[in-house]
Design a protein around this motif. Structure first.
Motif, short mmCIF file in Angstrom:
data_model
loop_
_atom_site.label_atom_id
_atom_site.label_comp_id
_atom_site.label_asym_id
_atom_site.label_seq_id
_atom_site.Cartn_x
_atom_site.Cartn_y
_atom_site.Cartn_z
N TYR A 220 4.62 0.42 2.18
CA TYR A 220 4.64 -0.68 2.89
C TYR A 220 3.88 -1.67 2.70
N GLN B 79 0.96 -1.42 -0.03
CA GLN B 79 0.05 -0.02 0.20
C GLN B 79 0.93 1.26 0.07
N ARG B 80 0.45 2.36 -0.52
CA ARG B 80 0.95 3.55 -0.43
C ARG B 80 0.00 4.70 0.46
N LEU B 81 0.97 5.17 1.28
CA LEU B 81 0.21 6.33 2.29
C LEU B 81 0.85 7.50 2.01
N ASP B 82 0.04 8.50 1.45
CA ASP B 82 0.65 9.85 1.18
C ASP B 82 -0.18 10.76 2.07
N ALA B 83 0.68 11.68 2.71
CA ALA B 83 0.11 12.69 3.58
C ALA B 83 0.74 13.91 3.41
N ALA B 84 0.26 15.23 3.00
CA ALA B 84 0.82 16.56 2.86
C ALA B 84 -0.09 17.42 3.54
N ARG B 85 0.58 18.46 4.20
CA ARG B 85 0.05 19.58 4.71
C ARG B 85 0.73 20.98 4.11
N PRO B 86 -0.21 21.56 3.44
CA PRO B 86 0.34 23.03 3.05
C PRO B 86 0.97 23.82 3.99
N VAL C 23 0.88 8.16 10.93
CA VAL C 23 1.34 9.43 10.35
C VAL C 23 0.37 10.36 11.38
N GLU C 24 0.76 11.09 12.07
CA GLU C 24 -0.04 11.96 12.98
C GLU C 24 0.24 13.29 13.07
N TRP C 25 -0.40 14.14 13.17
CA TRP C 25 -0.11 15.53 13.23
C TRP C 25 -0.90 16.40 14.25
N TYR D 284 4.96 19.54 5.30
CA TYR D 284 5.47 18.25 5.25
C TYR D 284 4.99 17.61 4.08
#
Lengths: 289, 361
Positions: free
Chosen positions: A79, A33-40, A88-90, A73
């Motif tokens: 994975y 699987q692929r996890l993408d997480a981005a925050r402007p 993935v926590e913010w 980020y």
């Protein structure tokens, strides 16, 4: 083919087939699987507050580098969902990003590792805490405002690099190497005053190339590993080693003074590096490029 | 009694329907729970708030979030005051569109197409989705296809020049075999293509059985592949030469030297044989639906050329087989010799040469 040769031939044919079957079975058991997480990057993030980044990565490939413009980020994680539980926590209140991969159960056999790519904003001061297990890690801190870096490695092959002078001083640099190899390049750019490095059985390379602005102290604790310091020729070096008879020191051109070993240019050098070595059976090498 | 039966049936029907509804929503509820775990949006509402299928937030409108879509895309042209969540689909934030919370795609992707997301963008895709996306990215544009075609044609022309200069007798032999019997060459070529893989397999098995030969297997595989590619290319060039000579092999060609005429024929034939591919690229721009027809035709032309050429290469033993030339055809014949019996030979009359006897093999 004679009768006596047939069983051997059958075994020869059966073994690769069995291995193939096992391999295909193992491959089928994976779920990638692929996890993408981005925050402007919001205007509020430019208030000078530090972004705390906590990375805990078990096995695979890790790349840390500046993020694309406009991103606070950017996490990309590939994975195997059958054995890895990613997180993935913010937390906005504490400005903390936590990236973790936990192994779910124990599997035997060689399995393909995943990879983690982490991009961080250049505009924000950073406090990095990176813990890796058996990882091939590349941390490119060039252009990032790293104020603090804690790097702990189990059996990894890792490189940390800074190619240009840092915009903010690195007030804390703590490195711990278990059985792997860690190479830090461009420490002269880091504006660091104190380096704490601990080596178990691994190899530690600290390359102090770069634009020096202040003197540096290195606290070096080695068990049975080795440390190699690459120091520019114009920097004076002083090594204070406890239990010296058990250690192996390779300090070419150094002279004994006041219970320590100093380089020939110690008195005249504009910038100085002081190494405090505590070691059991370690090996320290100081190289002049 | 009848009413009782009807009431019981109605109750059963209702129970069955509600059971079906419960079964239908259960996977969706599970997916929603996964989305909560993925995004950290623990307060997402239940399945009743989910829109099944594609949903569009029009420009100029503001929708209170969270907006949850399942099994379709979420197109945001307007303003979502909250989070946007898509299960098994993509989120597109178009020009002027705003998502003021998070944008989450579980089993899809989040694409910023000129829009803005204030919160975190998060997506989870499986390996098959990634592979599909990669395949999509790998698809060549028309310009790229044109460039690839130009490259292939140039390579074929280069190979034609090299082959004509370095191995003209071989090319002659294969071409003459083609001229002799094109149909037979095509059949042999087809059978040869079918036999390519089995022959390699047999060779490898044979090497493995000798045990010592196992080490040679990789070398043999590479050498075999190169040899096969070489034979196929040689065959294609021979067909190209045949086509080129057939189209422009007149007076102008006779003024050239043998190698010059051969080179010219190969060049012309290569261009002609690759023209259908150029047409395929060109047709697609004006008639996309018909592109596959032209591609099919181009594939057929190329396959026939390569296969017949390959067959001729095999039949001529890579051009080494001696060419049988008709002696009768090459001998000068007196046009009226048949009508003039000579007393010296004592023959009453000769047979009049006919087309079959003069051109026979």
């Amino acid at each position: 083919v004679s009768r006596s040769q047939r069983p051997a031939l059958v075994r020869c044919a059966a073994l690769p087939l069995a291995a193939f079957a096992l391999a295909t079975n193992a491959a089928r058991a994976q779920d990638w699987q692929r996890l993408d997480a981005a925050r402007p990057l919001a205007p509020a993030h430019r208030d000078g507050q530090t972004l705390h980044v906590r990375v805990s990565y078990g096995a695979g490939t890790l790349r840390l580098a500046p993020a694309r413009d406009g991103q606070l980020y950017d996490v990309q994680l590939r994975y195997d969902a059958t054995r890895v539980d990613p997180r993935v926590e913010w937390r906005e209140a504490s400005r903390t990003l936590r990236v973790e991969t936990r192994l779910d159960g124990v599997r035997f056999g060689r399995l393909e590792s995943g990879d983690l790519t982490l991009g961080l904003a250049r505009e924000v001061p950073l406090d990095l805490d990176v813990q890796v297990g058996a990882v091939e890690a590349q941390l490119d801190l060039t252009g990032l405002q790293v104020r603090s870096l804690d790097f702990t490695s189990g059996a990894s092959d890792a490189t940390v690099r800074m190619d240009t002078a840092a915009a903010v001083p690195l007030t804390r640099l703590a490195l711990q190497v278990g059985a792997g190899r860690l190479r830090v390049e461009g420490l002269g750019h880091a504006r660091v005053r104190r380096v704490e490095a601990t080596g178990g059985m691994g190899e530690l390379v600290l390359d102090f190339a770069g634009a020096w602005r202040e003197d540096v102290d290195v606290d070096l604790a080695l068990a049975i590993g080795s440390a190699r310091l690459v120091v520019p020729a114009d920097v004076g070096v002083r090594v204070e080693a406890s239990a010296r008879w058990l250690n192996q020191l390779e300090l070419p051109g150094f002279v004994e003074r006041d219970g320590a070993r100093v380089s020939a240019n110690w008195d005249s050098a504009a910038r100085k590096l002081t190494v405090d070595l505590s070691s059991v059976l370690g090996r320290l090498v100081v190289e002049r490029p | 009694m009848r009413r009782l039966v009807l009431a019981a049936a109605a109750l059963l029907g209702l129970a069955g329907t509600s059971s079906l509804v419960a079964q239908d929503t259960r996977p969706l509820a599970r997916r929603l729970e996964q989305a909560r775990g993925l995004s950290g949006l623990t307060k997402l509402p239940g399945v009743e708030a989910v829109t099944v299928g594609t949903r569009t937030i029009p420009a100029g409108t503001t929708v209170k979030g969270p907006v949850i879509v399942s099994g379709g895309a979420l197109d945001v042209f307007g303003d979502i005051d909250g989070d946007a969540v898509v299960l098994d689909g993509d989120v597109f934030v178009r020009q002027g569109g705003v998502v003021r919370g998070q944008a989450v795609a579980l089993g899809g992707r989040v694409t910023l197409d000129g829009g803005r997301v204030d919160g975190e963008i998060r997506s989870l895709t499986s390996a098959s989705d990634i592979a599909a996306a990669a395949a999509e990215r790998r698809a060549l544009t028309r310009t790229e296809r044109g460039a690839v075609l130009a490259g292939v044609v140039l390579l074929a022309l280069l190979l034609g020049i090299v082959t004509t200069i370095m191995a003209q007798p071989v090319l002659d032999g294969v071409s003459q075999e083609l001229e002799r019997d094109f149909g037979r060459a095509l059949l042999v070529g087809f059978l040869g293509e079918l036999a390519l893989a089995p022959v390699l397999g047999i060779a490898c098995v044979g090497l493995v059985l000798t045990l010592v030969g196992i080490l040679l297997v990789p070398v043999v595989v590479v050498a075999y592949a190169l040899a096969a590619a070489g034979l196929l290319t040689l065959g294609f060039l021979a067909v190209a030469r045949l086509v080129g000579a057939g189209l422009w092999g007149g007076g102008a060609a006779r003024r050239l030297s043998a190698s010059g005429a051969s080179l010219r024929a190969v060049m012309i034939g290569t261009v002609v044989l690759t023209t259908p591919w150029a047409l395929a690229v060109g047709v697609g721009t004006v008639w996309p639906a018909g592109e596959w027809l032209v591609v099919l035709a181009a594939s057929g032309v190329t396959w026939v050329a390569v296969t017949a050429g390959f067959g001729a290469t095999l039949l001529s033993r890579v051009g080494a087989r001696p060419v049988r030339v008709s002696v009768v055809a090459s001998m000068p014949v007196d046009q009226y010799a048949w009508a003039t019996p000579t007393p010296v030979s004592g023959v009453a009359a000769a047979r009049r040469p006919t087309a079959s006897s003069a051109g026979g093999r």
